[in-house]
Design an enzyme around this catalytic site. Sequence first.
Site, PDB file in Angstrom:
ATOM      1  N   SER A 168      43.894  41.902  48.343  1.00 38.93           N
ATOM      2  CA  SER A 168      42.369  41.318  48.372  1.00 38.93           C
ATOM      3  C   SER A 168      41.694  42.111  49.606  1.00 38.93           C
ATOM      4  O   SER A 168      41.662  43.432  49.737  1.00 38.93           O
ATOM      5  CB  SER A 168      42.326  39.922  48.524  1.00 38.93           C
ATOM      6  OG  SER A 168      41.124  39.386  48.644  1.00 38.93           O
ATOM      7  N   HIS A 169      41.482  41.385  50.429  1.00 37.87           N
ATOM      8  CA  HIS A 169      40.474  41.631  51.660  1.00 37.87           C
ATOM      9  C   HIS A 169      41.424  42.278  52.977  1.00 37.87           C
ATOM     10  O   HIS A 169      40.809  42.736  53.961  1.00 37.87           O
ATOM     11  CB  HIS A 169      39.728  40.629  52.194  1.00 37.87           C
ATOM     12  CG  HIS A 169      40.636  39.392  52.674  1.00 37.87           C
ATOM     13  ND1 HIS A 169      41.036  38.806  51.547  1.00 37.87           N
ATOM     14  CD2 HIS A 169      40.905  39.062  53.898  1.00 37.87           C
ATOM     15  CE1 HIS A 169      41.569  37.543  52.264  1.00 37.87           C
ATOM     16  NE2 HIS A 169      41.649  37.984  53.593  1.00 37.87           N
ATOM     17  N   ASP A 333      34.491  43.269  48.595  1.00 42.50           N
ATOM     18  CA  ASP A 333      35.939  43.564  49.628  1.00 42.50           C
ATOM     19  C   ASP A 333      36.820  44.451  48.591  1.00 42.50           C
ATOM     20  O   ASP A 333      36.314  45.043  47.693  1.00 42.50           O
ATOM     21  CB  ASP A 333      36.562  42.371  49.779  1.00 42.50           C
ATOM     22  CG  ASP A 333      37.017  41.697  48.602  1.00 42.50           C
ATOM     23  OD1 ASP A 333      36.550  41.759  47.395  1.00 42.50           O
ATOM     24  OD2 ASP A 333      38.414  40.574  48.691  1.00 42.50           O
ATOM     25  N   ASP A 335      39.419  44.267  46.594  1.00 40.75           N
ATOM     26  CA  ASP A 335      39.633  43.933  45.013  1.00 40.75           C
ATOM     27  C   ASP A 335      38.428  43.394  44.267  1.00 40.75           C
ATOM     28  O   ASP A 335      38.436  43.244  43.226  1.00 40.75           O
ATOM     29  CB  ASP A 335      40.811  43.172  44.665  1.00 40.75           C
ATOM     30  CG  ASP A 335      40.531  41.626  45.205  1.00 40.75           C
ATOM     31  OD1 ASP A 335      39.766  41.465  46.147  1.00 40.75           O
ATOM     32  OD2 ASP A 335      41.198  40.953  44.506  1.00 40.75           O
ATOM     33  N   ASP A 337      36.215  40.768  44.729  1.00 47.78           N
ATOM     34  CA  ASP A 337      36.020  39.434  44.344  1.00 47.78           C
ATOM     35  C   ASP A 337      35.193  38.612  45.130  1.00 47.78           C
ATOM     36  O   ASP A 337      34.833  37.464  45.187  1.00 47.78           O
ATOM     37  CB  ASP A 337      37.128  38.743  43.942  1.00 47.78           C
ATOM     38  CG  ASP A 337      38.451  38.515  44.927  1.00 47.78           C
ATOM     39  OD1 ASP A 337      38.240  39.321  46.024  1.00 47.78           O
ATOM     40  OD2 ASP A 337      39.397  37.822  44.646  1.00 47.78           O
ATOM     41  N   ARG A 338      34.951  39.420  46.520  1.00 49.09           N
ATOM     42  CA  ARG A 338      34.339  38.417  47.489  1.00 49.09           C
ATOM     43  C   ARG A 338      32.787  39.367  47.675  1.00 49.09           C
ATOM     44  O   ARG A 338      32.774  40.486  47.565  1.00 49.09           O
ATOM     45  CB  ARG A 338      35.177  38.686  48.890  1.00 49.09           C
ATOM     46  CG  ARG A 338      36.468  37.677  48.771  1.00 49.09           C
ATOM     47  CD  ARG A 338      37.219  37.631  50.110  1.00 49.09           C
ATOM     48  NE  ARG A 338      38.468  37.007  49.668  1.00 49.09           N
ATOM     49  CZ  ARG A 338      39.064  36.450  50.712  1.00 49.09           C
ATOM     50  NH1 ARG A 338      38.336  35.839  51.969  1.00 49.09           N
ATOM     51  NH2 ARG A 338      40.139  35.673  50.717  1.00 49.09           N
ATOM     52  N   LYS A 433      36.302  34.743  41.095  1.00 47.73           N
ATOM     53  CA  LYS A 433      35.145  35.045  42.033  1.00 47.73           C
ATOM     54  C   LYS A 433      35.004  36.318  41.720  1.00 47.73           C
ATOM     55  O   LYS A 433      35.829  37.100  41.339  1.00 47.73           O
ATOM     56  CB  LYS A 433      35.599  34.774  43.533  1.00 47.73           C
ATOM     57  CG  LYS A 433      36.726  34.979  44.117  1.00 47.73           C
ATOM     58  CD  LYS A 433      36.976  34.591  45.619  1.00 47.73           C
ATOM     59  CE  LYS A 433      38.174  35.032  46.191  1.00 47.73           C
ATOM     60  NZ  LYS A 433      39.401  34.249  45.780  1.00 47.73           N
TER      61      LYS A 433
END
Length: 606
Positions: A168-169, A333, A335, A337-338, A433
Amino acid sequence: MATTATHALRVRPLLATARPTPLRATAAVCRGPAPAFVVVRCSSAGAPSAAQAFKINLIPTKPVDGQKTGTSGLRKKVKVFQQENYLANWIQALFNSLPPEDFVGGTLVLGGDGRYFNKDAAQIIIKIAAGNGVGKILVGRNGMLSTPAVSAVIRKRAANGGFIMSASHNPGGPDNDWGIKFNYSSGQPAPETITDQIYGNTLSISEIKTADIPDVDLSSIGVVSYGDFTIEVIDPVSDYLDLMENVFDFQLIKNLLSRPDFRFIFDAMHAITGAYAGPIFVEKLGADPDCILNGVPLEDFGNGHPDPNLTYAKELVFTMFGTRAPDFGAASDGDGDRNMILGKRFFVTPSDSVAIIAANAQAAIPYFQSGTNGLARSMPTSGALDRVAEKLNVPFFEVPTGWKFFGNLMDAGKLSICGEESFGTGSDHIREKDGIWAVLAWLSILAHRNKDKNVGDRLVSVEDVAREHWATYGRNFFSRYDYEACESDGANKMMDHLRDVISNSNPGQKYGDYTLKFADDFSYTDPVDGSTVSKQGLRFVFTDGSRIIFRLSGTGSAGATIRLYIEQYQSDISRHGLDAQTALKPLIGHYIHIHNRPFFKKVSAC
């Protein structure tokens, strides 16, 4: 099995545009643990026949420590995953945990955020999937698919599930982080019933089933088959773009982006959405190509930290708070999703963002033209969304942190829009998300508000939209403080001590001007399947809606992260323009010493 909407198992026809990857095969019959298989040896030209198959190798292994799956999968340093059989053990443990009907002969999706080690990991996952009887793997070109795109592909192509290679982030590169998680047939993260089984199986695993097939060329769209197993390399953008065009009015957004008096900027942070920004914002919506910052995905994210917040998206923040700031700015971010939303010299908190999207969705976004089925937020997220749900007279849900908890509500038709304070926003168009979805939602709101404005008229700004929202619903001042890489034992002792404080706290206790409504350790019972989770965060909630929350986060790759959330509700319009830290100062001051214990000092020492 605790999941929903399990699809019938089948191998779908290949796309008409697919091209077989050139391979030459020679075969020899052998006997394996299943019916007769064929060993395939491949070189650089020619194509294998559909009848040719492969040998399944059974690789002895033994359990390794530290494979407990967190709220967003398994995350560790790259060097940990590079240890012998570390990743392979987890993947095999996953297949050992799933009912055979959930994958044997079925279709799985594979993709990730482009970070370092993804390409190597993809080959390992493909071979173990084949060894366990999967019928087909759909993999993004170069192993790339954003997290929301994986969910979209699973749903569109009726796949049985999918692997997401991402931390992710978290930072990427050889010395940084890598991660893996599994999403189920509705595109939602696997429920805890499955992740707990995976962990249990990592403790007893003894062998890995892997197919004796060559590495797959992931650089070109195409199809290759070995017996009943097929690998299809797909375009990472097309299915997701089709979905976005069905959710939003692209012509309405295009009209806004083509205005000479409106400027837009998007920071992809050298992460996965760089692959989506050009096709969507530039090619489809007509934005200036120069609107995209850091648009080339890199394995180490350009040595940056791909977390779209005020700390790490420095270039975007500097631009948006400069003297010649664009009208609208956004970032996503690692991947995809944010998201972070900014107006001209104005920051929209994630808690406010989801509330504002929900309040404007029916008018501005065609997908919600009939209204929303319900709204939901994670427990630490501010109560701004609660007030929208009350005004719209729709069901509202407060769930633990982790997107998996929204999935059951969506599949049951109870939830349309949801969000988390950790810069995650989304809806039931997928089961993750979705950063670009949030950006398109805000562009839709601005486009709708300005559709009748002539060039030269004052445009409705991001700040105008936010202030109008506060005037209607009140403002929830909100701030989060992160204490990272804390020593795990010390962090757990601090949380246990706070639980003792809660056990001795009673409604009606006064803290200056604040009166305690209740204090608890948040637990959740899923209204769809009745499953329960506990110890999801320690809450001190006051009668005016203000809150202080302590929570241990599971998204890091090392140590413990303590998150502290402070929230203050304000209905007085004259005070809506205060800086959040100024508005929150009285509440923070009254709570620095709970029962004369300096908890902030304890946390700061981490």
